[in-house]
Scaffold this active site. Structure first.
Site, short mmCIF file in Angstrom:
data_model
loop_
_atom_site.label_atom_id
_atom_site.label_comp_id
_atom_site.label_asym_id
_atom_site.label_seq_id
_atom_site.Cartn_x
_atom_site.Cartn_y
_atom_site.Cartn_z
N THR A 45 -23.49 -17.74 -14.18
CA THR A 45 -24.51 -17.02 -12.91
C THR A 45 -23.66 -16.55 -11.93
O THR A 45 -23.34 -17.07 -10.85
CB THR A 45 -25.33 -18.10 -12.52
OG1 THR A 45 -25.93 -18.77 -13.78
CG2 THR A 45 -26.36 -17.52 -11.52
N ASN A 63 -27.62 -31.50 -12.87
CA ASN A 63 -28.94 -30.63 -13.47
C ASN A 63 -29.93 -31.24 -14.05
O ASN A 63 -30.74 -30.61 -14.64
CB ASN A 63 -27.85 -30.00 -14.82
CG ASN A 63 -27.20 -28.72 -14.36
OD1 ASN A 63 -27.55 -27.80 -13.85
ND2 ASN A 63 -25.94 -28.87 -14.62
#
Lengths: 216, 216
Positions: B3, B211
């Site tokens: 990302t 996460n």
């Protein structure tokens, strides 16, 4: 296959060519559709042993009971595959990913395996977080063809996305489903009639501990 | 690419075609060789902006300084790529995997990416465990050609395997290297002259927490 040695016994009598075809087809839909962490093992193997002790006539491709045997074999292998996925290192939840509306079976399999194997999806399941962007992202990078304007997603029985965008469903219902020990996603790719199902497990702190805290 | 939105500026003057070729080649060896968890992002992109303010002559493919510019660009991108890998979610260590002796560059890249992306290897690094079987297993399933009877492995500067089997090296030295914050593996596939390097990070409980513990 999660480092597996599978031995399946039957007292049916099977023509060897039929046994081979049946086992290959069933394994492709079951043991070859589970993933714990994407790593593979040289142990992975599955044996089907048929001794004919039942005295029933030998089954071959064209026999009227051939399809019944294949279905029974698939039921056994599906049950074992799901149990193995649920028993992955550190796993607390079984994940089932069903892909429908795919352009081809190969695409459906690719997409199902990508979603169930995504570390981000696995971690979200661990946290019971209905993070549907991670699911679509995994479908996107799987290489499977998808129509983004027709794609749809269900978490449990709740439709979360339709025509590629979020529905008005409240996330709490999805979260409640994901708090259970068996989490189901269905993604429709909006293209064809092919489908596939894959199984995996959530990614937990336990996985990390189990695979890092012992020494060779 | 983990990302990433990368913007690289230079005051050199670059012919657009040369800038494109140079950036593509450098990105393939740097940003495209890092992995945190294998998931990808639609954000991943890299821009090279050249404004010519230096007043130096415009560089093109054939210019005598072209190669120098490419090397400088590669140094910048390698530094950034390594920093991103080291900064992966929950990461405590940078992993560098160098593959040598590959039959082709494509093979070297495949093998390097498989090793650095293997959850089992990443967990072993977290535990500073010189589990060389996991490294060879990842090379094995990467799809790269390898000569198992000539394959060799180094952890840091210590040769752990030679001709496919363990050397007499004591594991403690490898463990000490792996306790550092930068862990290096080199695998020689025993076939050709091609090589590649990939970077990643260890898999920690912190990755799972980061996460899974926040909600969308």
């Amino acid at each position: 296959m999660a480092t597996m040695l599978a031995f399946i016994g039957t007292d049916a009598s099977l023509e060897p060519a039929f046994a081979r075809t049946a086992l290959k087809a069933v394994v492709d839909n079951t043991f070859n559709m589970i993933t714990v962490d994407g790593d593979t093992s040289t142990n992975d193997s599955c044996f089907l042993l048929a001794n004919g002790q039942s005295g029933a006539p030998t089954l071959n491709e064209g026999h009227k009971d051939a399809e019944r045997f294949v279905r029974a074999l698939e039921a056994v292998c599906t049950d074992l595959a799901r149990k193995m996925a649920a028993d992955g290192e550190g796993a607390e939840k079984l994940i089932q990913v069903e892909i429908t509306g795919a352009a081809s079976e190969a695409d459906a399999r690719k997409a199902a395996r990508a979603v169930v194997g995504s570390p981000l999806v696995k971690a979200a399941v661990h946290g019971a977080d209905p993070n549907w962007g991670r699911i679509f992202a995994a479908v996107g990078y799987s290489g499977a063809q998808v129509d983004p304007l027709r794609a749809a997603l269900w978490i449990g029985n709740l439709q979360i996305a339709q025509n590629g965008i979020a529905t008005r469903a409240t996330k709490q219902e999805a979260r409640t489903h994901m708090e259970g020990t068996e989490v189901k996603f269905r993604v429709d790719l909006g293209l064809g009639a092919a489908s596939a199902t894959a199984w995996g497990c959530d990614l937990t702190e336990g996985y990390v501990v189990e695979n890092s805290a012992y020494s060779t």
